[in-house]
Every structure is written in structure tokens, then in C-alpha cells.
Design a protein around this motif. Structure first.
Motif, PDB file in Angstrom:
ATOM      1  N   ALA A   1       6.103   2.038  -3.134  1.00  0.00           N
ATOM      2  CA  ALA A   1       4.894   0.912  -2.821  1.00  0.00           C
ATOM      3  C   ALA A   1       3.910   1.705  -2.805  1.00  0.00           C
ATOM      4  N   GLU A   2       3.497   2.849  -2.340  1.00  0.00           N
ATOM      5  CA  GLU A   2       2.340   3.604  -2.347  1.00  0.00           C
ATOM      6  C   GLU A   2       1.946   4.068  -3.629  1.00  0.00           C
ATOM      7  N   ARG A   3       3.005   4.320  -4.765  1.00  0.00           N
ATOM      8  CA  ARG A   3       2.728   4.636  -5.742  1.00  0.00           C
ATOM      9  C   ARG A   3       1.970   3.464  -6.709  1.00  0.00           C
ATOM     10  N   ALA A   4       2.390   2.217  -6.380  1.00  0.00           N
ATOM     11  CA  ALA A   4       2.083   1.068  -7.155  1.00  0.00           C
ATOM     12  C   ALA A   4       0.715   0.895  -6.853  1.00  0.00           C
ATOM     13  N   VAL A   5       0.253   1.373  -5.378  1.00  0.00           N
ATOM     14  CA  VAL A   5      -1.075   1.012  -4.844  1.00  0.00           C
ATOM     15  C   VAL A   5      -2.167   2.060  -5.620  1.00  0.00           C
ATOM     16  N   GLN A   6      -1.443   3.128  -5.859  1.00  0.00           N
ATOM     17  CA  GLN A   6      -2.483   4.087  -6.561  1.00  0.00           C
ATOM     18  C   GLN A   6      -2.801   3.931  -7.995  1.00  0.00           C
TER      19      GLN A   6
END
Length: 212
Positions: free
Chosen positions: A57-62
Motif C-alpha cells: 500500500a505504501e509503495r502504491a502511494v509512492q
């Protein structure tokens, strides 16, 4: 499997379910997300998507935040799990913006309404959603004495300006589409009638006593 929720916003209204799948093709997402079913909506909604794992999820945001989709820079951010509350808030925000747009549209196409108080009200009957634009005269110093008397049941005399409607099955309206579609229909009707009223005013038949 643990799912983390992200918010996708500022996307173009023409975005499709398949577009979202393509956008997140490098991530494992839950297929149960819902896109608002309102065609040609002027304001983008927020959509909530569940991704497998906090790191993903954090990678998708970045990787996806501020990337361009359909000419717009989308926004992707982490959100807390709160059920359907986020969607309800998003729909309410868009509805409020649409109501402002409806009032502004009414004043542009109907100069006689510029001095009146305008308000958009909504109601639902069965599977149909209705949006009503109503108007009333403001209470001024020069108003009739009865206008200054406070009503015990807090009511005012409104005049119906125009109405919009949408109809669909309940499962289609859980995302607020029915409500927003009724508001969109009201705004489209105002614009359409305003354009025709302007053309009618310029047509010689609007002032001639006999066209024969």
C-alpha cells in the motif's frame, strides 16, 4: 491476508473499473471497489481500494501519487479502515459542490433569480432520487409585515424553479450515484432550458402577435 486501504482521488469522471485494474496492475488489490456510476460528472469522486499488505500500500502511494491519468494528476494516499464512512463523506462533499454549481447556473440563465434566495433540496421516494431547486424572496425592511412574523413551525413559502430525477435499484445507489445523478440531471435541465429560453427570446415569434 491483511488488507490496507488507500484512497484514490482527483481522477477523471470517465475512469472505468478496468482503468483502475490497469493502474494497479503491479499490485494485489481487492476487486470489490466501487466507482461512482455518474456519467460526465463535473467533479471527481474519491474511491477506496484495498491492497494486500501495508508495504504494498505504501509503495502504491509512492509510485502512483500525482501520476497522470486521463489528463489529471491523481492523488493516492493511505486511509484508516472505517467502513463506508469515507464514501459517504466523499459523496456529501461532491453533492455540496454540485449544489453550488446548480445555484450559479440558475443565476446565469435566469436573471430574475439574482435577487432571490435559492436552495437545492433533495428527497428520495422508492428507488427514485429527486433534486429540487427552489426560490423565495428575501425578507427586507420593505417587505410586507407578515413576512417579518416568525413561523412557529419554521416554514417558508418557496417557488419551484426546476427539478431533476434519477432512478435505479437500491444496490446501485449505495455509492451515492442515484443522489448525484439527480443533481446532475437538475443542472443539465437548467442549462438546457436556459439556452432554449435565450434562443426563444431572440426569435421573432417570441414578440410577434401573428406569425401568419
Amino acid at each position: 491476508m491483511h488488507w490496507d486501504k488507500i484512497e484514490l482521488s482527483n481522477y477523471p469522471p470517465q475512469l472505468t473499473y478496468q482503468d483502475v485494474l490497469t493502474l494497479f496492475q503491479d499490485f494485489t488489490i481487492s476487486p470489490d471497489f466501487v466507482l461512482p456510476n455518474v456519467k460526465n460528472l463535473a467533479y471527481p469522486l474519491r474511491t477506496f481500494i484495498r491492497i494486500a499488505g501495508e508495504q504494498e500500500a505504501e509503495r502504491a502511494v509512492q509510485e502512483l501519487c500525482w501520476s497522470k491519468v486521463g489528463g489529471r494528476q491523481i492523488n493516492v494516499r493511505m486511509v484508516e479502515e472505517t467502513g463506508h464512512q469515507e464514501m459517504e463523506v466523499a459523496v456529501a462533499d461532491v453533492a455540496d459542490e454540485m449544489k453550488i454549481g446548480i445555484v450559479n447556473t440558475a443565476r446565469v440563465y435566469n436573471p430574475h433569480l439574482t435577487t432571490k434566495i435559492l436552495e437545492v433540496r433533495e428527497c428520495m421516494q422508492g428507488t427514485a432520487n429527486f433534486a429540487f431547486l427552489q426560490a423565495r424572496d428575501p425578507v427586507t425592511v420593505s417587505s410586507k409585515p407578515e413576512a417579518h412574523m416568525l413561523s412557529t413551525d419554521d416554514k417558508a413559502k418557496w417557488e419551484l424553479v426546476m427539478a431533476g430525477r434519477s432512478e435505479g435499484w437500491n444496490w446501485k445507489m449505495k455509492d451515492g450515484s442515484g443522489r448525484l445523478a439527480a443533481l446532475k440531471d437538475l443542472q443539465d435541465t437548467l442549462q438546457r432550458q436556459g439556452i432554449m429560453r435565450k434562443l426563444w427570446g431572440q426569435w421573432e415569434g417570441s414578440s410577434a402577435l401573428d406569425m401568419h
